[in-house]
Design a protein around this motif. Sequence first.
Motif, PDB file in Angstrom:
ATOM      1  N   ALA A 125       0.825  -1.205   0.000  1.00 48.40           N
ATOM      2  CA  ALA A 125       0.000   0.000   0.000  1.00 48.40           C
ATOM      3  C   ALA A 125       0.861   1.258   0.000  1.00 48.40           C
ATOM      4  N   ARG A 126       2.035   1.167   0.629  1.00 49.92           N
ATOM      5  CA  ARG A 126       2.910   2.339   0.687  1.00 49.92           C
ATOM      6  C   ARG A 126       3.430   2.726  -0.687  1.00 49.92           C
ATOM      7  N   VAL A 127       3.747   1.740  -1.465  1.00 52.55           N
ATOM      8  CA  VAL A 127       4.268   2.056  -2.810  1.00 52.55           C
ATOM      9  C   VAL A 127       3.149   2.286  -3.798  1.00 52.55           C
ATOM     10  N   GLY A 128       1.901   2.197  -3.345  1.00 49.00           N
ATOM     11  CA  GLY A 128       0.776   2.517  -4.208  1.00 49.00           C
ATOM     12  C   GLY A 128       0.289   1.383  -5.052  1.00 49.00           C
ATOM     13  N   TYR A 140      -7.805  -1.350   1.240  1.00 50.20           N
ATOM     14  CA  TYR A 140      -7.264  -2.010   2.438  1.00 50.20           C
ATOM     15  C   TYR A 140      -8.063  -3.267   2.829  1.00 50.20           C
ATOM     16  N   ASP A 141      -8.815  -3.822   1.882  1.00 50.18           N
ATOM     17  CA  ASP A 141      -9.607  -5.015   2.217  1.00 50.18           C
ATOM     18  C   ASP A 141      -8.710  -6.192   2.618  1.00 50.18           C
ATOM     19  N   LYS A 142      -7.682  -6.432   1.834  1.00 49.68           N
ATOM     20  CA  LYS A 142      -6.791  -7.559   2.150  1.00 49.68           C
ATOM     21  C   LYS A 142      -6.044  -7.327   3.460  1.00 49.68           C
ATOM     22  N   PHE A 181      -1.171   3.939   9.789  1.00 47.73           N
ATOM     23  CA  PHE A 181      -0.700   3.922   8.400  1.00 47.73           C
ATOM     24  C   PHE A 181      -1.871   4.058   7.438  1.00 47.73           C
ATOM     25  N   LYS A 182      -2.945   3.308   7.724  1.00 52.38           N
ATOM     26  CA  LYS A 182      -4.075   3.364   6.797  1.00 52.38           C
ATOM     27  C   LYS A 182      -4.635   4.788   6.690  1.00 52.38           C
ATOM     28  N   SER A 183      -4.788   5.467   7.848  1.00 46.92           N
ATOM     29  CA  SER A 183      -5.375   6.830   7.797  1.00 46.92           C
ATOM     30  C   SER A 183      -4.434   7.815   7.097  1.00 46.92           C
ATOM     31  N   ARG A 184      -3.149   7.764   7.404  1.00 41.40           N
ATOM     32  CA  ARG A 184      -2.194   8.703   6.801  1.00 41.40           C
ATOM     33  C   ARG A 184      -1.899   8.345   5.351  1.00 41.40           C
ATOM     34  N   LEU A 214      -2.133  10.575   2.144  1.00 41.45           N
ATOM     35  CA  LEU A 214      -0.958  10.695   1.269  1.00 41.45           C
ATOM     36  C   LEU A 214      -1.332  10.434  -0.181  1.00 41.45           C
ATOM     37  N   GLN A 215      -2.088   9.402  -0.404  1.00 40.31           N
ATOM     38  CA  GLN A 215      -2.459   9.071  -1.775  1.00 40.31           C
ATOM     39  C   GLN A 215      -3.348  10.170  -2.379  1.00 40.31           C
ATOM     40  N   ASN A 216      -4.215  10.715  -1.556  1.00 37.21           N
ATOM     41  CA  ASN A 216      -5.078  11.800  -2.024  1.00 37.21           C
ATOM     42  C   ASN A 216      -4.258  13.060  -2.349  1.00 37.21           C
ATOM     43  N   SER A 217      -3.321  13.364  -1.451  1.00 42.19           N
ATOM     44  CA  SER A 217      -2.468  14.544  -1.673  1.00 42.19           C
ATOM     45  C   SER A 217      -1.590  14.335  -2.883  1.00 42.19           C
TER      46      SER A 217
END
Length: 563
Positions: free
Chosen positions: A50-53, A58-60, A106-109, A113-116
């Motif tokens: 998820a960090r690298v996009g 986040y289902d899995k 991590f999930k919230s930030r 991050l992805q949105n920004s």
Amino acid sequence: MIGVTCVLALLTWLLLNGLNFNSVRYDRQLQALGDFTRFERAMTREVLTARVGLSRNYDKLVQMTDAYDDALTRLRETPGLNAEETRAIDVLSARALRQEDLVERFKSRNALLQNSFAYFGLFSDKLAESDQRALVTAASALAAAMLRLTLDTSDVVARQVQGRLEELALVQTPPQDMDSVRALLMHGEMLHDLLPDIDTIVKTLVAESNNREQDAVLALITRRQLASRASARRVRLLQFMTSLLLLCGVVYFGLLLHRRAVTLRRRAAFEHVMAGISMRFIDSSRERITADVETALQQLAGCIGADRAYFVGATGTTTSTYRWSRDGIAFEPGWPDRALSLAPRFDSGEGGIVYIPKVKAAHPDDTMNLLEDAGVGGWLCVTAVRGHRDEILGFDTVPAGALAYWSEVSLFRMAFDAIGNAIRRVRLEGEKERLQASLQQARRMETLGTFASGIAHNFNNIVGAILGYAEIAEARIRSGGRPAGSLAEIRRAGERARELVEQILGFGRRGEGRRERVCVRTLIDETRSLLAASLPSHVQFEVNESAEEATVMGEPAQLQQVI
């Protein structure tokens, strides 16, 4: 019954402990611990993805977190945990809580991050189309610095991004691009703050994802599992030893039962032999007693493997011996008659049985030497306990072998009594027959006496008539002549006849006759004259007399009959 119950309880306890039911619990613990480690790694992997996009949702990650919690719950709820394992699992639970908290952060930030990132790219592209070169250059520099920040969130790169943000804020912005610049600056500031924070979370998550706590729990589980296996092995060894002991006990009691069965069979066979012997002795007679006793001795000797058997009994000065021996095996001279006097020299105990399976003398003066001299290798001698102590029943083996061992030798007393009773019965029957014959003879003699008395009475009348007529004739003739001598002889013979009749009458009455002094010479002369008249003419009668005069006391008629 109590012993059997204790043995069953012991075997049940050994069985339950030897099965090692705890192995299932340890397997479940190890399975839960393995799942915990596997899902933790999978959760870290999903965070990195998820960090690298590469992960769009986040289902899995949520599934991995739930499985992670479930593995920890199964590990905690395992029955039979001790205090040390509980403490280790509590430490592992605390780490799991921190991991889950980091994942939530991590999930919230990362969502921000992805949105920004999306808006930052959108506004960067829009500013790149601007006509103002300074604005394009500042925006491009910010984008490049932000790209480096995504790869390296160190403080140096963060300050470079901060500097590019400040440079972009100082650029003269046309009114149409003012909103894009403000939005780009806002999302740049957000990315400037989020990227280091998310990398810190990821680094902390990765750092926390070590096996230190799992190894501690695994070590405790493994130690208890090994201890349980060792205990199970000891229990199985004890169970094996107990089984061996039980097997030995079963074999021992089986041998005892077999020995008892053999003894019972031998006893039954012996009792069968005794029944046959007793039935034979029931009809045994004086003519058959010797053959029957020898047959009985042969059958009894076969029960213990004896080579010689005998029964010796003494009645007064008469010794009766019955014997049997195998073919080719003879009795030593004087044996078994000497056994009758030898038996009391051995200790026969209360049963009156001397049992020597193998004769072996211990010293030169040992009584065993007497048995060895008789060729006895093994000896069984049954003596009388009370009464008839002059009877023995003996069995011998020659020196080549020993008498077969048999604990039921006391049964031979039955044989001793049966043979002794049969011999005494036959002896008594013989004595009874002799007494009956004597009684019959006495009765015949009594009858004969009665008959002779009757004849004697009648004959006495005849003799009386002869003597009467002889006296009358003697009175009518002249004495000294030949007729007078003949009449004198007739009268004398008549008197002897009367005396004979009195003797016959005395025999019939069973009384004693009249005794008187008798001259032997005169008695012989009278007897000679009587015999001379009754003998045929061709028979000569001679008498050799001694010169001495002899006088005896007796009845003349009986003495004359003797002559």
